[in-house]
Scaffold this active site. Structure first.
Site, PDB file in Angstrom:
ATOM      1  N   LYS A   1       1.046  -1.209   0.323  1.00 46.84           N
ATOM      2  CA  LYS A   1      -0.135   0.294   0.147  1.00 46.84           C
ATOM      3  C   LYS A   1       1.186   1.480   0.270  1.00 46.84           C
ATOM      4  O   LYS A   1       2.540   1.020   0.368  1.00 46.84           O
ATOM      5  CB  LYS A   1      -1.028  -0.117   1.595  1.00 46.84           C
ATOM      6  CG  LYS A   1      -2.262   1.171   0.705  1.00 46.84           C
ATOM      7  CD  LYS A   1      -3.186   0.674   0.391  1.00 46.84           C
ATOM      8  CE  LYS A   1      -4.697   1.169   0.630  1.00 46.84           C
ATOM      9  NZ  LYS A   1      -5.378   0.610  -0.025  1.00 46.84           N
TER      10      LYS A   1
ATOM     11  N   ASP B   1      -6.695   4.372  -4.350  1.00 49.24           N
ATOM     12  CA  ASP B   1      -7.552   4.598  -3.007  1.00 49.24           C
ATOM     13  C   ASP B   1      -8.939   5.928  -2.806  1.00 49.24           C
ATOM     14  O   ASP B   1      -8.943   6.368  -4.084  1.00 49.24           O
ATOM     15  CB  ASP B   1      -6.663   3.863  -2.324  1.00 49.24           C
ATOM     16  CG  ASP B   1      -6.940   3.772  -0.040  1.00 49.24           C
ATOM     17  OD1 ASP B   1      -7.617   2.445  -0.955  1.00 49.24           O
ATOM     18  OD2 ASP B   1      -7.672   4.522   0.593  1.00 49.24           O
TER      19      ASP B   1
HETATM   20  P1  NDP Z   1     -12.925   8.106  -3.022  1.00 51.78           P
HETATM   21  O1  NDP Z   1     -12.139   9.077  -2.545  1.00 51.78           O
HETATM   22  O2  NDP Z   1     -13.416   7.705  -4.141  1.00 51.78           O
HETATM   23  O3  NDP Z   1     -14.323   8.638  -1.408  1.00 51.78           O
HETATM   24  C1  NDP Z   1     -14.234   8.732   0.415  1.00 51.78           C
HETATM   25  C2  NDP Z   1     -14.933   8.441   0.765  1.00 51.78           C
HETATM   26  O4  NDP Z   1     -15.525   8.787   1.799  1.00 51.78           O
HETATM   27  C3  NDP Z   1     -15.561  10.711  -0.231  1.00 51.78           C
HETATM   28  O5  NDP Z   1     -16.964  11.007  -0.726  1.00 51.78           O
HETATM   29  C4  NDP Z   1     -15.702  11.331   1.536  1.00 51.78           C
HETATM   30  O6  NDP Z   1     -15.849  12.626   1.126  1.00 51.78           O
HETATM   31  C5  NDP Z   1     -15.482  10.262   2.091  1.00 51.78           C
HETATM   32  N1  NDP Z   1     -15.338  10.751   3.342  1.00 51.78           N
HETATM   33  C6  NDP Z   1     -13.844  10.446   3.948  1.00 51.78           C
HETATM   34  N2  NDP Z   1     -13.411  10.858   5.044  1.00 51.78           N
HETATM   35  C7  NDP Z   1     -14.549  10.651   5.311  1.00 51.78           C
HETATM   36  C8  NDP Z   1     -15.165  10.821   6.869  1.00 51.78           C
HETATM   37  N3  NDP Z   1     -14.490  10.842   8.276  1.00 51.78           N
HETATM   38  N4  NDP Z   1     -16.633  10.697   7.087  1.00 51.78           N
HETATM   39  C9  NDP Z   1     -17.787  10.372   6.127  1.00 51.78           C
HETATM   40  N5  NDP Z   1     -17.010  10.300   5.072  1.00 51.78           N
HETATM   41  C10 NDP Z   1     -15.760  10.858   4.525  1.00 51.78           C
HETATM   42  O7  NDP Z   1     -12.381   6.509  -1.961  1.00 51.78           O
HETATM   43  P2  NDP Z   1     -12.996   5.360  -2.383  1.00 51.78           P
HETATM   44  O8  NDP Z   1     -13.740   4.976  -2.505  1.00 51.78           O
HETATM   45  O9  NDP Z   1     -11.998   4.756  -2.739  1.00 51.78           O
HETATM   46  O10 NDP Z   1     -12.434   4.617  -0.873  1.00 51.78           O
HETATM   47  C11 NDP Z   1     -12.980   4.145   0.480  1.00 51.78           C
HETATM   48  C12 NDP Z   1     -12.571   3.390   1.354  1.00 51.78           C
HETATM   49  O11 NDP Z   1     -12.934   2.381   0.751  1.00 51.78           O
HETATM   50  C13 NDP Z   1     -11.093   3.985   2.024  1.00 51.78           C
HETATM   51  O12 NDP Z   1     -11.385   2.785   2.905  1.00 51.78           O
HETATM   52  C14 NDP Z   1     -10.827   2.329   0.619  1.00 51.78           C
HETATM   53  O13 NDP Z   1      -9.143   2.251   1.461  1.00 51.78           O
HETATM   54  C15 NDP Z   1     -11.761   1.427   0.650  1.00 51.78           C
HETATM   55  N6  NDP Z   1     -11.070   0.642  -0.559  1.00 51.78           N
HETATM   56  C16 NDP Z   1     -11.108   1.301  -1.824  1.00 51.78           C
HETATM   57  C17 NDP Z   1     -11.021   0.439  -2.679  1.00 51.78           C
HETATM   58  C18 NDP Z   1     -10.771   1.299  -3.743  1.00 51.78           C
HETATM   59  O14 NDP Z   1     -10.819   0.052  -5.181  1.00 51.78           O
HETATM   60  N7  NDP Z   1     -11.536   2.305  -4.416  1.00 51.78           N
HETATM   61  C19 NDP Z   1     -10.722  -0.826  -2.542  1.00 51.78           C
HETATM   62  C20 NDP Z   1     -10.616  -1.056  -0.759  1.00 51.78           C
HETATM   63  C21 NDP Z   1     -11.055  -0.679  -0.417  1.00 51.78           C
HETATM   64  P3  NDP Z   1     -14.984  14.139   1.228  1.00 51.78           P
HETATM   65  O15 NDP Z   1     -15.525  14.382  -0.637  1.00 51.78           O
HETATM   66  O16 NDP Z   1     -15.785  14.537   1.470  1.00 51.78           O
HETATM   67  O17 NDP Z   1     -13.884  13.125   0.701  1.00 51.78           O
END
Ligand code: NDP
Length: 449
Positions: free
Chosen positions: A129, A169
């Site tokens: 990672k 991510d």
């Molecule tokens: P993105 O950056 O696309 O989205 C993250 C989202 O989470 C945004 O909507 C963000 O809001 C929101 N967010 C972040 N912090 C908080 C918080 N404290 N409270 C509420 N909402 C919050 O990331 P991903 O969707 O890619 O990843 C999300 C999760 O999934 C992570 O844990 C990642 O490690 C995991 N993951 C992702 C994979 C992938 O393929 N992308 C694969 C496996 C796991 P804002 O817009 O305000 O920042």
């Protein structure tokens, strides 16, 4: 700590001592150790060869400076990380996260989880990672590009299709992967498609990779529902986040017959009892990079935006935390259980605190940990690597079918392993034990290296 047996307790203390202050990493290790007692009792060879201790120590940790120039001509300095955790099963594989909260402990927790998640897919990929404390929010395209180019100018020497294959991510989507791949290609003078995954469809990417993590979570929940002859039909679902994972989890839940009534971002959440309009959400969050409040304003008067409160107060049958680590704590879990929630599946990595997991398990809620439920993303990345290696590209339908099969296999293996080790229905134990034995056998076979 009392429920850890002696050998595992020693390993945990060693991890605490050697990685001071890295609380998320400690939490991730602890969660795995908590379930491995029956395995080390049954298989002393793992303890004799120090397999767990080797798994807790990354093979390589790289930290580097990332200098870049912002639109005002000011020099900015960020820190870059890549933790190459374990390569017993294949090249290191795992995403890059760009977020101000990123530090070595966060990257190590994610890398550690990734070893087990990748093993669960059954595909030949090790765990790693990386990322940076760079905050893309509010930055122009030009700034993001210059940052990515500087980041890759150091990272390129550590990665390669047979060495280490990063992906996206939090904060790293198609735009960032494009800039990173472009710089890699320029520096190396090689069109080495397999060096990064999450690429655009017309330049080496795979169908379904963008959708894969979210779709995979929905497929996994569908399997949980099927174990009791149930389905998504008529189910109310709450999804936290509105990024890549959340958006495509919502889309697939709707296709499978459920209704997602709330989603969020870091500023608050929206409740839309008719069901989230996923096209509008995509337009606002992925295209315009706007805020979730804009969704409420544009969707109409029935939709409420609630600032700074917990989305887990919204009643639902199924909860899918898809935002970030430790976003769902004990009080949130109690609220969900009180409101009748029966299934929780982690789309994000470690979004549920250990106390909250305990609440769910004690209440008989089916709880699917991220390393199983969100493995569809990395599994489809491995399918992207397969297509790159064979210079082929598969159809959407074929790739989605492969994803669906992989999620069903992971689900079934978790349940079978949980049964075998005397914890029926416990997806956490099933995932950890099944993944651990798979990696541990490879570590043993390769000798002390
Ligand atoms: P993105 O950056 O696309 O989205 C993250 C989202 O989470 C945004 O909507 C963000 O809001 C929101 N967010 C972040 N912090 C908080 C918080 N404290 N409270 C509420 N909402 C919050 O990331 P991903 O969707 O890619 O990843 C999300 C999760 O999934 C992570 O844990 C990642 O490690 C995991 N993951 C992702 C994979 C992938 O393929 N992308 C694969 C496996 C796991 P804002 O817009 O305000 O920042």
């Amino acid at each position: 700590m009392s429920n850890l047996d002696e050998a595992l307790r020693d390993i945990y203390h060693e991890v605490l001592g050697r990685n001071a202050g890295e609380t998320e990493f400690h939490q991730a290790v602890r969660e795995v150790l908590d379930t491995l007692g029956p395995v080390v009792a049954k298989h002393p060879q793992y303890t004799d060869a120090a397999v767990l201790r080797r798994l807790c120590e990354p093979e390589r940790q790289i930290i580097f400076r990332v200098p870049w120039v912002d639109d005002e001509g000011q020099v900015q300095i960020n820190r870059g990380f890549r933790v190459e955790f374990n390569s017993a099963l294949g090249p290191y594989k795992g995403g890059l996260r760009f977020h101000p909260s990123v530090n070595l402990g966060i990257v190590k927790f994610l890398g550690f989880e990734q070893i087990f998640k990748n093993a669960l897919t059954g595909l030949p990929i090790g765990g790693g990672k990386g990322g940076s404390d760079f905050d893309p929010k509010g930055r122009s395209d030009g700034e993001v590009m210059r940052f990515c180019q500087s980041f890759m100018t150091e990272l390129y020497r550590h990665i390669g299709e047979y060495t280490d294959v990063p992906a996206g991510d939090i904060g790293v989507g198609g735009r960032e992967i494009g800039y990173l791949f472009g710089q890699y290609k320029r520096i190396t003078n090689r069109y080495e498609s397999g060096v990064l995954t999450g690429k655009g469809i017309n330049w080496g990417g795979s169908q379904v990779r963008t959708e894969a993590t979210g779709y995979g979570v929905a497929f996994f929940v569908d399997e949980i529902l099927k174990t009791t002859g149930d389905s998504f039909d008529g189910k109310q679902v709450v999804v936290s986040g509105s990024g890549n994972v959340a958006i495509f989890a919502i889309e697939k839940v709707h296709q499978l017959g459920g209704t997602v009534v709330a989603c969020s971002d870091s500023s608050g959440y929206v409740v839309d009892s008719k069901g989230i309009d996923v096209d509008l959400l995509k337009e606002i969050k992925s295209v315009r990079r706007g805020r979730i409040q804009d969704y409420a304003e544009e969707r109409g008067s029935d939709v409420r935006f609630i600032a700074g409160q917990s989305i887990w107060d919204v009643p639902c049958d199924i909860a899918l935390p898809c935002a970030t680590q430790n976003e769902l704590d004990r009080d949130h879990a109690l609220a969900l259980v009180k409101n009748g929630c029966r299934i929780v599946a982690e789309g994000a990595n470690m979004p549920t605190t250990p106390d909250a997991v305990k609440v769910f398990v004690e209440a008989g809620v089916s709880f699917a940990p991220g390393k199983a439920a969100n493995a569809g993303g990395v599994a489809t990345s491995a399918l992207e690597m397969q297509q790159n290696a064979s210079r082929d590209s598969w159809s959407f339908e074929h790739t989605e079918q492969r994803l669906n099969d992989i999620m069903r296999n992971i689900h079934d293996r978790c349940l079978e392993t949980a049964d075998e080790y005397g914890t029926p229905g416990n997806y956490v134990a099933g995932a950890n034990i099944s993944a651990f034995t798979h990696v541990a056998d490879a570590v043993l076979a390769l000798g002390v290296i």
